[in-house]
Design a protein around this motif. Structure first.
Motif, PDB file in Angstrom:
ATOM      1  N   ARG A   1     -22.339 -52.871 -12.494  1.00 16.00           N
ATOM      2  CA  ARG A   1     -23.715 -52.425 -12.254  1.00 16.00           C
ATOM      3  C   ARG A   1     -23.740 -51.185 -11.362  1.00 16.00           C
ATOM      4  O   ARG A   1     -24.545 -50.280 -11.567  1.00 16.00           O
ATOM      5  CB  ARG A   1     -24.538 -53.543 -11.619  1.00 16.00           C
ATOM      6  N   LYS A   2     -22.853 -51.140 -10.354  1.00 14.07           N
ATOM      7  CA  LYS A   2     -22.805 -49.966  -9.470  1.00 14.07           C
ATOM      8  C   LYS A   2     -22.379 -48.720 -10.238  1.00 14.07           C
ATOM      9  O   LYS A   2     -22.916 -47.632 -10.019  1.00 14.07           O
ATOM     10  CB  LYS A   2     -21.838 -50.219  -8.316  1.00 14.07           C
ATOM     11  N   ILE A   3     -21.423 -48.876 -11.140  1.00 15.18           N
ATOM     12  CA  ILE A   3     -20.979 -47.738 -11.951  1.00 15.18           C
ATOM     13  C   ILE A   3     -22.118 -47.239 -12.829  1.00 15.18           C
ATOM     14  O   ILE A   3     -22.361 -46.034 -12.931  1.00 15.18           O
ATOM     15  CB  ILE A   3     -19.747 -48.124 -12.798  1.00 15.18           C
TER      16      ILE A   3
ATOM     17  N   LEU B   1     -24.072 -43.557 -12.621  1.00 13.55           N
ATOM     18  CA  LEU B   1     -24.119 -42.627 -13.744  1.00 13.55           C
ATOM     19  C   LEU B   1     -25.489 -42.594 -14.424  1.00 13.55           C
ATOM     20  O   LEU B   1     -25.642 -41.973 -15.473  1.00 13.55           O
ATOM     21  CB  LEU B   1     -23.048 -42.995 -14.773  1.00 13.55           C
ATOM     22  N   SER B   2     -26.477 -43.276 -13.838  1.00 16.26           N
ATOM     23  CA  SER B   2     -27.854 -43.382 -14.343  1.00 16.26           C
ATOM     24  C   SER B   2     -27.904 -43.864 -15.799  1.00 16.26           C
ATOM     25  O   SER B   2     -28.522 -43.250 -16.663  1.00 16.26           O
ATOM     26  CB  SER B   2     -28.610 -42.060 -14.176  1.00 16.26           C
ATOM     27  N   ILE B   3     -27.223 -44.974 -16.056  1.00 17.04           N
ATOM     28  CA  ILE B   3     -27.263 -45.642 -17.357  1.00 17.04           C
ATOM     29  C   ILE B   3     -28.097 -46.899 -17.162  1.00 17.04           C
ATOM     30  O   ILE B   3     -27.819 -47.711 -16.275  1.00 17.04           O
ATOM     31  CB  ILE B   3     -25.841 -46.007 -17.836  1.00 17.04           C
ATOM     32  N   HIS B   4     -29.146 -47.084 -17.981  1.00 15.65           N
ATOM     33  CA  HIS B   4     -30.019 -48.239 -17.772  1.00 15.65           C
ATOM     34  C   HIS B   4     -29.307 -49.543 -18.135  1.00 15.65           C
ATOM     35  O   HIS B   4     -28.309 -49.548 -18.864  1.00 15.65           O
ATOM     36  CB  HIS B   4     -31.345 -48.098 -18.523  1.00 15.65           C
ATOM     37  N   GLN B   5     -29.815 -50.651 -17.617  1.00 22.31           N
ATOM     38  CA  GLN B   5     -29.093 -51.922 -17.673  1.00 22.31           C
ATOM     39  C   GLN B   5     -28.943 -52.489 -19.078  1.00 22.31           C
ATOM     40  O   GLN B   5     -27.987 -53.198 -19.356  1.00 22.31           O
ATOM     41  CB  GLN B   5     -29.786 -52.956 -16.789  1.00 22.31           C
ATOM     42  N   GLN B   6     -29.845 -52.224 -19.972  1.00 18.09           N
ATOM     43  CA  GLN B   6     -29.783 -52.805 -21.308  1.00 18.09           C
ATOM     44  C   GLN B   6     -29.183 -51.864 -22.350  1.00 18.09           C
ATOM     45  O   GLN B   6     -29.235 -52.147 -23.542  1.00 18.09           O
ATOM     46  CB  GLN B   6     -31.191 -53.228 -21.755  1.00 18.09           C
ATOM     47  N   CYS B   7     -28.594 -50.776 -21.914  1.00 17.05           N
ATOM     48  CA  CYS B   7     -27.980 -49.816 -22.834  1.00 17.05           C
ATOM     49  C   CYS B   7     -26.681 -50.396 -23.398  1.00 17.05           C
ATOM     50  O   CYS B   7     -25.874 -50.965 -22.670  1.00 17.05           O
ATOM     51  CB  CYS B   7     -27.707 -48.510 -22.100  1.00 17.05           C
ATOM     52  N   LYS B   8     -26.496 -50.236 -24.699  1.00 25.40           N
ATOM     53  CA  LYS B   8     -25.269 -50.719 -25.332  1.00 25.40           C
ATOM     54  C   LYS B   8     -24.267 -49.568 -25.453  1.00 25.40           C
ATOM     55  O   LYS B   8     -24.624 -48.407 -25.367  1.00 25.40           O
ATOM     56  CB  LYS B   8     -25.579 -51.297 -26.705  1.00 25.40           C
TER      57      LYS B   8
ATOM     58  N   GLN C   1     -21.164 -53.427 -29.596  1.00 28.41           N
ATOM     59  CA  GLN C   1     -22.463 -54.091 -29.544  1.00 28.41           C
ATOM     60  C   GLN C   1     -22.788 -54.678 -28.172  1.00 28.41           C
ATOM     61  O   GLN C   1     -23.891 -55.146 -27.952  1.00 28.41           O
ATOM     62  CB  GLN C   1     -22.551 -55.200 -30.613  1.00 28.41           C
ATOM     63  N   LYS C   2     -21.848 -54.623 -27.223  1.00 29.39           N
ATOM     64  CA  LYS C   2     -22.079 -55.198 -25.899  1.00 29.39           C
ATOM     65  C   LYS C   2     -22.855 -54.230 -25.006  1.00 29.39           C
ATOM     66  O   LYS C   2     -22.794 -53.023 -25.159  1.00 29.39           O
ATOM     67  CB  LYS C   2     -20.748 -55.513 -25.201  1.00 29.39           C
ATOM     68  N   VAL C   3     -23.572 -54.811 -24.047  1.00 26.66           N
ATOM     69  CA  VAL C   3     -24.241 -54.016 -23.030  1.00 26.66           C
ATOM     70  C   VAL C   3     -23.160 -53.385 -22.155  1.00 26.66           C
ATOM     71  O   VAL C   3     -22.090 -53.971 -21.945  1.00 26.66           O
ATOM     72  CB  VAL C   3     -25.181 -54.928 -22.197  1.00 26.66           C
ATOM     73  N   VAL C   4     -23.419 -52.209 -21.635  1.00 20.19           N
ATOM     74  CA  VAL C   4     -22.401 -51.448 -20.911  1.00 20.19           C
ATOM     75  C   VAL C   4     -21.882 -52.222 -19.698  1.00 20.19           C
ATOM     76  O   VAL C   4     -20.671 -52.269 -19.454  1.00 20.19           O
ATOM     77  CB  VAL C   4     -22.959 -50.076 -20.481  1.00 20.19           C
ATOM     78  N   THR C   5     -22.782 -52.875 -18.943  1.00 19.34           N
ATOM     79  CA  THR C   5     -22.333 -53.610 -17.755  1.00 19.34           C
ATOM     80  C   THR C   5     -21.424 -54.769 -18.123  1.00 19.34           C
ATOM     81  O   THR C   5     -20.473 -55.070 -17.401  1.00 19.34           O
ATOM     82  CB  THR C   5     -23.538 -54.132 -16.949  1.00 19.34           C
ATOM     83  N   VAL C   6     -21.667 -55.398 -19.245  1.00 20.37           N
ATOM     84  CA  VAL C   6     -20.814 -56.500 -19.701  1.00 20.37           C
ATOM     85  C   VAL C   6     -19.496 -55.952 -20.232  1.00 20.37           C
ATOM     86  O   VAL C   6     -18.419 -56.508 -19.979  1.00 20.37           O
ATOM     87  CB  VAL C   6     -21.536 -57.336 -20.778  1.00 20.37           C
TER      88      VAL C   6
END
Length: 144
Positions: A31-33, A37-44, A12-17
């Motif tokens: 965030r750089k990763i 990989l073109s994954i948006h910031q709020q994607c879980k 359930q966590k956001v990918v950056t977290v």
């Protein structure tokens, strides 16, 4: 829970977290990763596809993280102690190494640097440890 490279990541966590659960990856690196990989910031994590998860594991496997990083850091500190640098001696004595004042508050540094002292306590009778703690005597002092 997603198990990736030996670390359990909550879905359930956001990918950056979730990437910050790895030792050695902070928010900026996460965030750089994601941007690489073109994954948006709020994607879980639960929204990622298998291909994206494979890409993330590929990027992470190229990096020095977790136990490899811990081993590298401890080897660097041990090297500094062996060659007898000022920083190595401060690590050996469990004192702050980055120029902090020691008059009042050194509790945190003694906890963190003391961790290495306890781990290498079996080598306490080596010539370096005697020299670092001032036990090594000069040949002139033995005559007196």
């Amino acid at each position: 829970m997603l198990h990736l490279l030996g670390v359990n990541l909550p879905d359930q966590k956001v990918v950056t977290v979730a990437l910050t659960y790895f030792y050695g990856i902070g928010p900026l690196t996460a965030r750089k990763i994601c941007s690489r990989l073109s994954i948006h910031q709020q994607c879980k994590l639960s929204e990622l596809t298998e291909g994206q998860l494979n890409q993330i594991s590929g990027v992470l496997s190229e990096m020095t993280i977790e136990n490899d990083l811990k081993r590298q850091i401890s080897a660097n500190v041990q090297h500094l102690r062996q060659i007898g640098t000022y920083i190595g001696k401060r690590h050996a004595m469990g004192l702050p190494v980055h120029g902090q004042n020691t008059r009042n508050n050194t509790k945190t540094a003694k906890k963190l640097n003391g961790r290495l002292l306890r781990r290498y306590s079996t080598a306490s009778n080596t010539a370096f440890s005697r020299q670092a703690f001032g036990v090594l005597q000069s040949p002139l002092s033995k005559r007196l």
